[in-house]
Write a protein that holds these residues in place. Structure first.
Motif, PDB file in Angstrom:
ATOM      1  N   PRO A 467       0.689  -1.214   0.007  1.00  0.00           N
ATOM      2  CA  PRO A 467       0.166  -0.002   0.024  1.00  0.00           C
ATOM      3  C   PRO A 467       1.046   1.228  -0.017  1.00  0.00           C
ATOM      4  N   ARG A 468       2.160   1.139   0.194  1.00  0.00           N
ATOM      5  CA  ARG A 468       3.167   2.261   0.129  1.00  0.00           C
ATOM      6  C   ARG A 468       3.499   2.782  -1.340  1.00  0.00           C
ATOM      7  N   SER A 469       3.251   1.737  -2.264  1.00  0.00           N
ATOM      8  CA  SER A 469       3.788   1.778  -3.469  1.00  0.00           C
ATOM      9  C   SER A 469       2.811   1.462  -4.837  1.00  0.00           C
ATOM     10  N   ASP A 470       1.589   1.044  -4.452  1.00  0.00           N
ATOM     11  CA  ASP A 470       0.580   0.618  -5.445  1.00  0.00           C
ATOM     12  C   ASP A 470       0.325   2.113  -6.155  1.00  0.00           C
ATOM     13  N   SER A 471       0.374   1.558  -7.402  1.00  0.00           N
ATOM     14  CA  SER A 471       0.031   2.675  -8.555  1.00  0.00           C
ATOM     15  C   SER A 471      -1.406   2.476  -9.034  1.00  0.00           C
ATOM     16  N   TYR A 472      -1.947   3.780  -9.035  1.00  0.00           N
ATOM     17  CA  TYR A 472      -3.369   3.616  -9.386  1.00  0.00           C
ATOM     18  C   TYR A 472      -3.718   4.988  -9.633  1.00  0.00           C
ATOM     19  N   VAL A 473      -5.014   5.157 -10.558  1.00  0.00           N
ATOM     20  CA  VAL A 473      -5.517   6.589 -10.927  1.00  0.00           C
ATOM     21  C   VAL A 473      -7.022   6.647 -10.514  1.00  0.00           C
ATOM     22  N   ASP A 474      -7.472   7.588  -9.638  1.00  0.00           N
ATOM     23  CA  ASP A 474      -8.789   7.758  -9.232  1.00  0.00           C
ATOM     24  C   ASP A 474      -9.315   8.997 -10.091  1.00  0.00           C
ATOM     25  N   PHE A 475     -10.459   8.703 -10.695  1.00  0.00           N
ATOM     26  CA  PHE A 475     -11.191   9.686 -11.563  1.00  0.00           C
ATOM     27  C   PHE A 475     -12.483   9.885 -10.649  1.00  0.00           C
ATOM     28  N   VAL A 476     -12.600  11.386 -10.189  1.00  0.00           N
ATOM     29  CA  VAL A 476     -13.819  11.829  -9.533  1.00  0.00           C
ATOM     30  C   VAL A 476     -14.654  12.234 -10.625  1.00  0.00           C
ATOM     31  N   VAL A 477     -16.019  11.490 -10.995  1.00  0.00           N
ATOM     32  CA  VAL A 477     -16.681  11.786 -12.074  1.00  0.00           C
ATOM     33  C   VAL A 477     -18.183  12.493 -11.640  1.00  0.00           C
ATOM     34  N   ASN A 478     -18.915  13.104 -12.081  1.00  0.00           N
ATOM     35  CA  ASN A 478     -20.231  13.698 -11.886  1.00  0.00           C
ATOM     36  C   ASN A 478     -21.336  13.051 -13.157  1.00  0.00           C
ATOM     37  N   VAL A 479     -22.292  12.357 -12.817  1.00  0.00           N
ATOM     38  CA  VAL A 479     -23.067  11.917 -13.821  1.00  0.00           C
ATOM     39  C   VAL A 479     -24.771  12.307 -13.204  1.00  0.00           C
ATOM     40  N   PRO A 480     -25.497  12.471 -14.240  1.00  0.00           N
ATOM     41  CA  PRO A 480     -26.786  13.112 -13.921  1.00  0.00           C
ATOM     42  C   PRO A 480     -27.839  12.138 -13.332  1.00  0.00           C
ATOM     43  N   THR A 481     -27.681  10.819 -13.504  1.00  0.00           N
ATOM     44  CA  THR A 481     -28.624   9.919 -13.343  1.00  0.00           C
ATOM     45  C   THR A 481     -27.929   8.722 -12.866  1.00  0.00           C
ATOM     46  N   ALA A 482     -28.640   7.783 -12.118  1.00  0.00           N
ATOM     47  CA  ALA A 482     -28.204   6.641 -11.607  1.00  0.00           C
ATOM     48  C   ALA A 482     -28.372   5.523 -12.743  1.00  0.00           C
ATOM     49  N   ARG A 483     -27.203   4.941 -13.376  1.00  0.00           N
ATOM     50  CA  ARG A 483     -27.766   3.875 -14.353  1.00  0.00           C
ATOM     51  C   ARG A 483     -26.410   3.491 -14.702  1.00  0.00           C
ATOM     52  N   SER A 484     -26.556   2.270 -15.601  1.00  0.00           N
ATOM     53  CA  SER A 484     -25.299   1.743 -16.187  1.00  0.00           C
ATOM     54  C   SER A 484     -24.629   2.720 -17.453  1.00  0.00           C
ATOM     55  N   TYR A 485     -23.498   2.751 -17.192  1.00  0.00           N
ATOM     56  CA  TYR A 485     -22.728   3.973 -18.298  1.00  0.00           C
ATOM     57  C   TYR A 485     -21.604   2.876 -18.942  1.00  0.00           C
ATOM     58  N   THR A 486     -21.482   2.892 -20.276  1.00  0.00           N
ATOM     59  CA  THR A 486     -20.536   2.534 -21.249  1.00  0.00           C
ATOM     60  C   THR A 486     -19.127   3.343 -20.797  1.00  0.00           C
ATOM     61  N   MET A 487     -18.264   3.075 -20.263  1.00  0.00           N
ATOM     62  CA  MET A 487     -16.967   3.619 -20.001  1.00  0.00           C
ATOM     63  C   MET A 487     -15.951   3.300 -21.227  1.00  0.00           C
ATOM     64  N   THR A 488     -15.677   4.098 -21.804  1.00  0.00           N
ATOM     65  CA  THR A 488     -14.382   4.081 -23.040  1.00  0.00           C
ATOM     66  C   THR A 488     -13.191   4.467 -22.378  1.00  0.00           C
ATOM     67  N   ILE A 489     -12.167   3.929 -22.498  1.00  0.00           N
ATOM     68  CA  ILE A 489     -10.676   3.987 -22.009  1.00  0.00           C
ATOM     69  C   ILE A 489      -9.954   4.272 -23.117  1.00  0.00           C
ATOM     70  N   GLY A 490      -9.200   5.259 -23.169  1.00  0.00           N
ATOM     71  CA  GLY A 490      -8.149   5.552 -24.151  1.00  0.00           C
ATOM     72  C   GLY A 490      -7.004   5.159 -23.610  1.00  0.00           C
ATOM     73  N   TYR A 491      -6.011   4.349 -24.094  1.00  0.00           N
ATOM     74  CA  TYR A 491      -4.703   4.015 -23.626  1.00  0.00           C
ATOM     75  C   TYR A 491      -3.665   3.779 -24.562  1.00  0.00           C
ATOM     76  N   ALA A 492      -2.550   3.325 -24.055  1.00  0.00           N
ATOM     77  CA  ALA A 492      -1.529   2.776 -24.794  1.00  0.00           C
ATOM     78  C   ALA A 492      -0.829   1.720 -24.155  1.00  0.00           C
ATOM     79  N   ASN A 493      -0.331   0.582 -24.819  1.00  0.00           N
ATOM     80  CA  ASN A 493       0.232  -0.569 -24.329  1.00  0.00           C
ATOM     81  C   ASN A 493       1.545  -0.713 -25.280  1.00  0.00           C
ATOM     82  N   GLY A 494       2.812  -0.666 -24.826  1.00  0.00           N
ATOM     83  CA  GLY A 494       3.802  -0.818 -25.767  1.00  0.00           C
ATOM     84  C   GLY A 494       4.570  -2.180 -25.456  1.00  0.00           C
TER      85      GLY A 494
END
Length: 565
Positions: A467-494
């Motif tokens: 827990p002192r070195s774990d790498s992660y990214v937290d996105f704080v998002v705000n959506v108008p309604t409670a529902r399922s959302y399609t989440m598209t992730i832009g990325y690169a993997n070399g």
């Protein structure tokens, strides 16, 4: 640190500093220029933080923290003994960590707050080193706490260190540094955390720290006298650092604003502008009164004060911070962002009275006609709730040559103002794309690439297993309604092979995202999709190489953005 320090600071600061803490008198016709075409870094809400901002039992409420995108906090040591302003000990860094994590905020642990008094009462070296061991071991045992981003070894040694009893502070720093590092080799060390920036003091400290191999990972001092000092202090520090052959350190100003300023949104706008412009990594509102209120931003645990709305405008910023300049060094100032995805310019400003002007350049992408909304928030103090800011005007304006001039009449120096400029054709009703470089980034790095959305991305998300070195990214998002959302992730993997990361949101169960290989690192355009079920309002989405309750990802991937539809 406390209201009692105000009198002590009067003895060590100049009379000028005390006078200039008051809001400025009215000045005629000041101008703030916003160059939308000149971004200088990603929006990371660096100054949205606080000293003792949180207290146990979720004080203040999460609903007040998520909209202001809390960057980071300085909280007392585990087993806190500090009794700020006579209040019971509170705000234990490990106990408030779950709430800070829910808000996407990192924490510095202020180690001397293990003592009950301020200024700290020195006992003995045996006592201090035993306490250091106890604090570090408590953190090491907290295996679900991942948001600790620094050990702050001491606080305001230029004011609180007892040289007669404990010896020279530079020697004490070395001894304490080595005691922490003997147990914890991973967590960054923060210091020297002086009450003011003083070149000769800092030079002595840095020289000794360099010679002994004990340089802090994050350089820290406090700006409690006047926002006009910030630029020169940072420039002087950078010059000193270079002259001593020290590689550039990250800078934290983990206490800013005097007692007469901290609850005055117009004055705070000037602080935030100068902290952003100076390139600091983090900055925390100073503690003067009650802990657990985000330093006066929240009253009755869940109601915003006038100054909260300035930070809400700040929290709404996305994309890149853009350059602002002002015609006055002591009055009108502000900070601004441009979200190229939605084509929204967001300017927050204040610290001036009368009729003043905001000039905007580089607006070509918004078209020839724009909607301009001007809003204000008052200086209500820390006990008076303000349910909403006041909309002063909404107008349609013509842009000529990418430029627009907006006159702002009848400004009040203590109030803060927001100017939002957007195309008249409209913008999405809510933000859908969230850039990774705008998110809360832990043990990874914000980088830039021409092919990345918004020009930035997060790479080196490489670590898992502790827990002192774990790498992660937290996105704080705000959506108008409670529902399922399609989440598209832009990325690169070399890597040439499929990589994986963990996905969780709002502290829920983990799933795995797979990233097929792409052409190269830092070259973007590839996407993967998944589904997330979100509640209405604010949510925190984590993509992790490593995190508590997740066994760890495979391979490596860089993150460009997430998009929710």
């Amino acid at each position: 640190m406390s209201r009692f320090r105000v009198l002590a600071l009067a003895l060590v600061t100049t009379a000028t500093a005390l006078v200039t803490a008051s809001p400025p008198a009215a000045a005629a016709g000041a101008t703030l220029t916003v160059n939308v075409a000149q971004p200088f870094r990603p929006v990371t809400h660096v100054a949205s933080g606080g000293l003792y901002g949180l207290a146990e039992n979720s004080r203040p409420a999460d609903s007040t923290l998520l909209p202001i995108k809390v960057n980071s906090l300085t909280q007392p040591a585990p087993g806190v003994g500090q009794r700020p302003n006579g209040q019971p000990p509170g705000g234990d860094s490990l106990l408030v960590s779950p709430q800070a994590t829910r808000a996407g905020a990192g924490e510095f642990i202020r180690m001397p707050d293990i003592y009950p008094d301020f200024p700290y009462r020195w006992v003995s070296w045996d006592d201090w080193l035993a306490k250091v061991n106890t604090m570090v071991n408590a953190r090491l045992s907290a295996t679900t706490v991942t948001n600790v981003i620094g050990w702050e070894l001491w606080n305001e040694p230029d004011y609180t260190w007892n040289t007669a009893a404990a010896g020279n502070f530079n020697d004490a720093w070395v001894r304490t540094y080595r005691a922490v590092r003997a147990l914890d080799t991973l967590t960054p060390i923060v210091g020297p955390s002086t009450a003011t920036y003083n070149r000769s003091w800092m030079q002595s400290f840095l020289t000794n720290a360099k010679n002994t191999g004990t340089l802090p990972d994050i350089i820290c001092w406090h700006e409690l006298q006047n926002p006009t000092r910030i630029a020169s202090d940072i420039a002087d520090y950078r010059n000193l650092e270079s002259s001593l052959g020290i590689s550039p350190r990250r800078i934290s100003i983990n206490e800013y604003a005097a007692t007469s300023e901290v609850d005055v949104p117009g004055r705070i706008a000037s602080y935030v502008a100068k902290l952003e412009r100076g390139g600091v990594e983090s900055a925390h509102r100073a503690f003067w009164y009650e802990y657990g209120t985000m330093n006066g931003l929240v009253v009755n645990n869940s109601q915003p004060t006038g100054t909260w709305w300035l930070y809400k405008w700040y929290g709404d910023m996305a994309g890149n911070m853009v350059t602002t300049t002002t015609t006055t060094t002591t009055g009108l100032d502000g900070f601004a962002s441009y979200d190229g995805t939605r084509k929204i310019v967001n300017v927050a400003f204040g610290n001036e009275a009368g009729t003043n002007t905001v000039n905007l350049t580089g607006l070509g992408a918004l078209g020839s006609s724009v909607r301009v909304t001007l809003t204000s928030t008052p200086s209500s103090g820390r006990f008076t709730a303000v349910t909403a800011p006041t909309t002063i005007s909404t107008t349609t304006r013509t842009v000529s040559g990418g430029q627009l001039s907006v006159s702002v009449p009848n400004m009040v120096a203590t109030s803060a103002y927001q100017l939002v400029v957007e195309p008249v054709s409209g913008v999405p009703a809510h933000q859908q794309r969230y850039e990774a470089e705008n998110a809360s980034v832990f043990r990874a790095q914000r980088l830039s690439a021409s092919s990345a959305s918004g020009g930035g991305y997060v790479g080196r998300i490489d670590n898992s297993g502790t827990p002192r070195s774990d790498s992660y990214v937290d996105f704080v998002v705000n959506v108008p309604t409670a529902r399922s959302y399609t989440m598209t992730i832009g990325y690169a993997n070399g890597t040439g092979a499929t990589a994986t990361q963990g996905l969780a949101y709002n502290g829920g169960s983990w799933s795995t995202v797979s990233y097929p290989p792409t052409a190269a690192w830092g070259e973007f355009g590839a996407t993967v999709g998944t589904t997330v079920t979100l509640r209405a309002g604010y949510n925190v989405i984590r993509l992790a190489k490593g995190s508590p309750f997740f066994s760890g990802g495979t391979g490596y991937a860089e993150l460009d953005y997430i998009q929710l539809t």
